[in-house]
Design a protein around this motif. Structure first.
Motif, PDB file in Angstrom:
ATOM      1  N   ASN A   1       5.013  13.381   0.853  1.00 27.33           N
ATOM      2  CA  ASN A   1       6.055  13.075   0.852  1.00 27.33           C
ATOM      3  C   ASN A   1       5.590  11.610  -0.963  1.00 27.33           C
ATOM      4  OD1 ASN A   1       7.710  14.459   1.707  1.00 27.33           O
ATOM      5  ND2 ASN A   1       7.997  13.444   3.356  1.00 27.33           N
ATOM      6  N   LEU A   2       5.468  10.905  -0.243  1.00 24.77           N
ATOM      7  CA  LEU A   2       4.790   9.935  -2.041  1.00 24.77           C
ATOM      8  C   LEU A   2       3.843  10.290  -2.669  1.00 24.77           C
ATOM      9  CD1 LEU A   2       5.130   6.879  -2.067  1.00 24.77           C
ATOM     10  CD2 LEU A   2       2.995   6.490  -0.834  1.00 24.77           C
ATOM     11  N   ALA A   3       2.791  10.964  -2.085  1.00 28.33           N
ATOM     12  CA  ALA A   3       2.078  11.775  -3.760  1.00 28.33           C
ATOM     13  C   ALA A   3       3.537  12.533  -4.585  1.00 28.33           C
ATOM     14  CB  ALA A   3       1.732  12.545  -2.589  1.00 28.33           C
ATOM     15  N   TYR A   4       4.282  13.254  -3.961  1.00 24.47           N
ATOM     16  CA  TYR A   4       5.363  14.381  -4.563  1.00 24.47           C
ATOM     17  C   TYR A   4       6.284  13.447  -5.317  1.00 24.47           C
ATOM     18  CZ  TYR A   4       9.340  16.811  -5.046  1.00 24.47           C
ATOM     19  OH  TYR A   4      10.622  17.093  -6.163  1.00 24.47           O
ATOM     20  N   ARG A   5       7.124  11.757  -4.964  1.00 19.26           N
ATOM     21  CA  ARG A   5       7.621  11.303  -4.996  1.00 19.26           C
ATOM     22  C   ARG A   5       7.025  10.769  -6.454  1.00 19.26           C
ATOM     23  NH1 ARG A   5       8.651   5.783  -4.688  1.00 19.26           N
ATOM     24  NH2 ARG A   5       7.294   5.472  -2.596  1.00 19.26           N
ATOM     25  N   LEU A   6       5.629  10.533  -6.447  1.00 23.88           N
ATOM     26  CA  LEU A   6       4.725   9.772  -8.021  1.00 23.88           C
ATOM     27  C   LEU A   6       4.594  10.439  -8.311  1.00 23.88           C
ATOM     28  CD1 LEU A   6       3.098   7.552  -5.559  1.00 23.88           C
ATOM     29  CD2 LEU A   6       5.354   6.608  -7.037  1.00 23.88           C
ATOM     30  N   GLY A   7       5.205  12.379  -8.180  1.00 25.21           N
ATOM     31  CA  GLY A   7       4.270  12.722  -9.387  1.00 25.21           C
ATOM     32  C   GLY A   7       3.226  13.515  -8.885  1.00 25.21           C
ATOM     33  N   PHE A   8       2.314  13.621  -7.894  1.00 27.19           N
ATOM     34  CA  PHE A   8       1.309  13.791  -7.586  1.00 27.19           C
ATOM     35  C   PHE A   8       1.183  15.347  -7.369  1.00 27.19           C
ATOM     36  CE2 PHE A   8      -0.059  10.016  -7.454  1.00 27.19           C
ATOM     37  CZ  PHE A   8      -1.463   9.734  -8.425  1.00 27.19           C
ATOM     38  N   LEU A   9       0.529  16.249  -7.619  1.00 23.86           N
ATOM     39  CA  LEU A   9       0.549  17.763  -6.904  1.00 23.86           C
ATOM     40  C   LEU A   9      -1.299  17.115  -5.868  1.00 23.86           C
ATOM     41  CD1 LEU A   9      -0.724  19.991  -9.754  1.00 23.86           C
ATOM     42  CD2 LEU A   9       0.849  19.798  -8.703  1.00 23.86           C
ATOM     43  N   VAL A  10      -1.317  17.776  -4.463  1.00 24.62           N
ATOM     44  CA  VAL A  10      -2.381  17.127  -3.927  1.00 24.62           C
ATOM     45  C   VAL A  10      -3.110  18.284  -3.056  1.00 24.62           C
ATOM     46  CG1 VAL A  10      -2.090  16.196  -1.169  1.00 24.62           C
ATOM     47  CG2 VAL A  10      -0.355  15.778  -3.174  1.00 24.62           C
ATOM     48  N   MET A  11      -4.213  18.767  -3.192  1.00 26.13           N
ATOM     49  CA  MET A  11      -5.030  19.539  -2.466  1.00 26.13           C
ATOM     50  C   MET A  11      -5.440  19.433  -0.996  1.00 26.13           C
ATOM     51  SD  MET A  11      -7.354  20.176  -5.387  1.00 26.13           S
ATOM     52  CE  MET A  11      -8.476  20.601  -5.335  1.00 26.13           C
ATOM     53  N   LEU A  12      -5.165  19.791  -0.334  1.00 23.76           N
ATOM     54  CA  LEU A  12      -5.390  19.233   1.460  1.00 23.76           C
ATOM     55  C   LEU A  12      -6.796  20.096   1.899  1.00 23.76           C
ATOM     56  CD1 LEU A  12      -2.173  19.064   2.618  1.00 23.76           C
ATOM     57  CD2 LEU A  12      -3.433  17.254   2.597  1.00 23.76           C
ATOM     58  N   ARG A  13      -7.598  19.799   1.979  1.00 25.06           N
ATOM     59  CA  ARG A  13      -8.531  19.790   2.998  1.00 25.06           C
ATOM     60  C   ARG A  13      -8.984  19.880   4.670  1.00 25.06           C
ATOM     61  NH1 ARG A  13     -13.966  18.615  -0.630  1.00 25.06           N
ATOM     62  NH2 ARG A  13     -14.002  20.516   0.570  1.00 25.06           N
ATOM     63  N   ALA A  14      -8.397  20.443   5.074  1.00 18.43           N
ATOM     64  CA  ALA A  14      -7.725  21.116   6.499  1.00 18.43           C
ATOM     65  C   ALA A  14      -9.241  21.235   7.220  1.00 18.43           C
ATOM     66  CB  ALA A  14      -6.575  21.896   7.581  1.00 18.43           C
ATOM     67  N   GLY A  15      -9.474  20.493   8.363  1.00 23.71           N
ATOM     68  CA  GLY A  15     -10.244  21.367   9.039  1.00 23.71           C
ATOM     69  C   GLY A  15     -10.863  19.917   9.892  1.00 23.71           C
TER      70      GLY A  15
END
Length: 65
Positions: free
Chosen positions: A46-60
């Motif tokens: 949510n913070l990243a979105y609010r600041l205008g970032f795209l996020v690439m999650l690396r789950a595992g």
């Protein structure tokens, strides 16, 4: 902590953040899940979105594998 780092990244001209989801942090014991404090993925996204970032999650379970 996150907001400070993300604002610094934004000041450098970045628009995308890549981060791992270290599952051993979120499930320290079988069927015991932790999603608060530094493990709060939703708050980070949510913070990243609010600041205008795209996020690439690396789950595992493995980091840098």
């Amino acid at each position: 902590y996150w907001e400070d780092r993300l604002l610094k990244a934004k000041a450098m001209g970045l628009n995308t953040i890549q981060t791992y989801i270290p599952w051993n942090l979120h499930e320290p014991q079988p069927h015991q899940f932790v999603f608060d404090g530094i493990a709060n993925i939703e708050a980070f996204l949510n913070l990243a979105y609010r600041l205008g970032f795209l996020v690439m999650l690396r789950a595992g379970p493995y980091i840098c594998a």
